[in-house]
Design a protein around this motif. Structure first.
Motif, short mmCIF file in Angstrom:
data_model
loop_
_atom_site.label_atom_id
_atom_site.label_comp_id
_atom_site.label_asym_id
_atom_site.label_seq_id
_atom_site.Cartn_x
_atom_site.Cartn_y
_atom_site.Cartn_z
N ASN A 107 81.54 -28.95 72.26
CA ASN A 107 82.53 -28.84 71.19
C ASN A 107 82.29 -27.62 70.31
OD1 ASN A 107 84.35 -31.08 71.54
ND2 ASN A 107 82.66 -32.42 70.99
N THR A 108 81.04 -27.34 69.99
CA THR A 108 80.76 -26.20 69.12
C THR A 108 81.03 -24.87 69.81
OG1 THR A 108 78.42 -26.24 69.68
CG2 THR A 108 79.08 -27.44 67.71
N LYS A 109 80.94 -24.84 71.12
CA LYS A 109 81.17 -23.59 71.86
C LYS A 109 82.58 -23.48 72.44
CE LYS A 109 76.51 -22.25 73.04
NZ LYS A 109 75.69 -21.68 74.10
N TYR A 110 83.43 -24.44 72.15
CA TYR A 110 84.76 -24.46 72.75
C TYR A 110 85.55 -23.18 72.46
CZ TYR A 110 89.45 -25.76 74.06
OH TYR A 110 90.70 -25.76 74.64
N ASP A 111 85.65 -22.79 71.20
CA ASP A 111 86.43 -21.58 70.86
C ASP A 111 85.84 -20.34 71.53
OD1 ASP A 111 88.21 -23.05 69.34
OD2 ASP A 111 87.15 -22.66 67.45
N GLU A 112 84.53 -20.25 71.55
CA GLU A 112 83.86 -19.14 72.23
C GLU A 112 84.20 -19.14 73.72
OE1 GLU A 112 79.29 -18.50 73.64
OE2 GLU A 112 79.56 -18.90 71.49
N ASN A 113 84.22 -20.32 74.32
CA ASN A 113 84.53 -20.42 75.75
C ASN A 113 85.98 -20.05 76.04
OD1 ASN A 113 81.93 -21.11 76.44
ND2 ASN A 113 82.31 -23.30 76.32
N VAL A 114 86.89 -20.47 75.17
CA VAL A 114 88.31 -20.10 75.34
C VAL A 114 88.44 -18.58 75.30
CG1 VAL A 114 90.59 -20.13 74.25
CG2 VAL A 114 89.26 -22.24 74.40
N THR A 115 87.83 -17.96 74.32
CA THR A 115 87.90 -16.50 74.18
C THR A 115 87.32 -15.81 75.41
OG1 THR A 115 87.77 -16.69 71.78
CG2 THR A 115 87.21 -14.54 72.74
N PHE A 116 86.15 -16.25 75.84
CA PHE A 116 85.52 -15.65 77.02
C PHE A 116 86.40 -15.82 78.25
CE2 PHE A 116 83.06 -16.51 80.90
CZ PHE A 116 82.58 -15.23 81.13
N HIS A 152 90.13 -17.30 87.60
CA HIS A 152 90.25 -16.32 86.51
C HIS A 152 91.58 -16.47 85.75
CE1 HIS A 152 92.55 -14.33 89.69
NE2 HIS A 152 93.03 -13.49 88.80
N LYS A 153 92.56 -17.12 86.34
CA LYS A 153 93.87 -17.28 85.70
C LYS A 153 93.99 -18.59 84.93
CE LYS A 153 96.32 -14.75 89.31
NZ LYS A 153 97.36 -14.87 90.35
N ARG A 154 93.07 -19.51 85.13
CA ARG A 154 93.18 -20.85 84.54
C ARG A 154 92.29 -20.99 83.30
NH1 ARG A 154 92.96 -21.93 90.14
NH2 ARG A 154 90.78 -22.49 89.98
N SER A 155 92.35 -20.05 82.39
CA SER A 155 91.44 -20.06 81.25
C SER A 155 91.61 -21.31 80.38
CB SER A 155 91.60 -18.79 80.41
OG SER A 155 92.93 -18.63 80.00
N ASN A 156 92.83 -21.72 80.11
CA ASN A 156 93.03 -22.90 79.25
C ASN A 156 92.50 -24.17 79.91
OD1 ASN A 156 94.18 -21.38 77.21
ND2 ASN A 156 96.25 -21.69 77.96
N MET A 157 92.83 -24.37 81.18
CA MET A 157 92.35 -25.55 81.89
C MET A 157 90.82 -25.53 81.99
SD MET A 157 93.19 -27.04 85.69
CE MET A 157 92.18 -25.87 86.57
N ASN A 158 90.25 -24.39 82.34
CA ASN A 158 88.79 -24.29 82.46
C ASN A 158 88.11 -24.57 81.13
OD1 ASN A 158 88.81 -23.69 85.23
ND2 ASN A 158 89.19 -21.54 84.81
N ALA A 159 88.67 -24.05 80.05
CA ALA A 159 88.09 -24.30 78.72
C ALA A 159 88.16 -25.79 78.39
CB ALA A 159 88.81 -23.48 77.67
N LYS A 160 89.30 -26.43 78.64
CA LYS A 160 89.42 -27.86 78.37
C LYS A 160 88.44 -28.66 79.23
CE LYS A 160 94.13 -27.67 76.76
NZ LYS A 160 95.55 -27.84 77.06
N ASN A 161 88.22 -28.21 80.45
CA ASN A 161 87.29 -28.92 81.34
C ASN A 161 85.85 -28.81 80.88
OD1 ASN A 161 89.26 -30.03 82.96
ND2 ASN A 161 89.13 -28.42 84.51
#
Length: 161
Positions: free
Chosen positions: A13-22, A133-142
């Protein structure tokens, strides 16, 4: 595996925003598909999904009509009965398992329909597939659902540095 789950619970949870950006920075570079697939293999070689099954406990699976027919046959019921009893149609017209946790998940995290499970379940978490590489939102949620996905993304971030 226990170590991965502990790390995931404390950091996902704490790294979620960082992961979305990455993950959004990967969108234009298909080479990340190969990198993620290699890391996926290494992580899942050491991962026992039966220790977690959080995907089955929190995320309703997409069920294709071909999945529904196959599962219905396995259960010995007509496809229409299976659809009515176990599925719901979402706003996009897609069929999803209506129960969370999954109706077919046992207390020991095994699956009653494992051999005929939906394609979405067989392919989850999609980190070893073309188009990663195209599924950033899904990968971040996962990363919030699957400790292995969180670990995969953390290792990908190390490659990027």
């Amino acid at each position: 595996m226990e170590k991965i789950i502990q790390l995931w619970k404390s950091e996902s949870n704490t790294k979620y925003d960082e992961n979305v950006t990455f993950l959004r920075t990967l969108r234009s570079d298909k080479s990340w598909d190969i990198k993620s697939s290699k890391i996926h293999t290494a992580i899942f070689d050491k991962t026992d999904c039966l220790q977690c099954a959080n995907c089955c406990k929190t995320t309703p699976a997409l069920v294709l009509k071909s999945d529904a027919k196959r599962i219905a046959k396995h259960l010995g019921i007509p496809p229409k009965t299976f659809i009515k009893r176990y599925l719901i149609e979402d706003l996009n017209g897609e069929l999803l398992l209506k129960s969370v946790p999954c109706t077919f998940l046992n207390e020991d995290n095994t699956c009653d329909i494992y051999d005929v499970r939906p394609r979405a379940c067989r392919q989850y978490p999609h980190t070893d597939q073309e188009g990663f590489h195209k599924r950033s939102n899904m990968n971040a949620k996962n990363t919030l659902v699957c400790p292995a996905v969180f670990k995969i993304v953390e290792q990908l971030k190390l490659i990027d540095k």
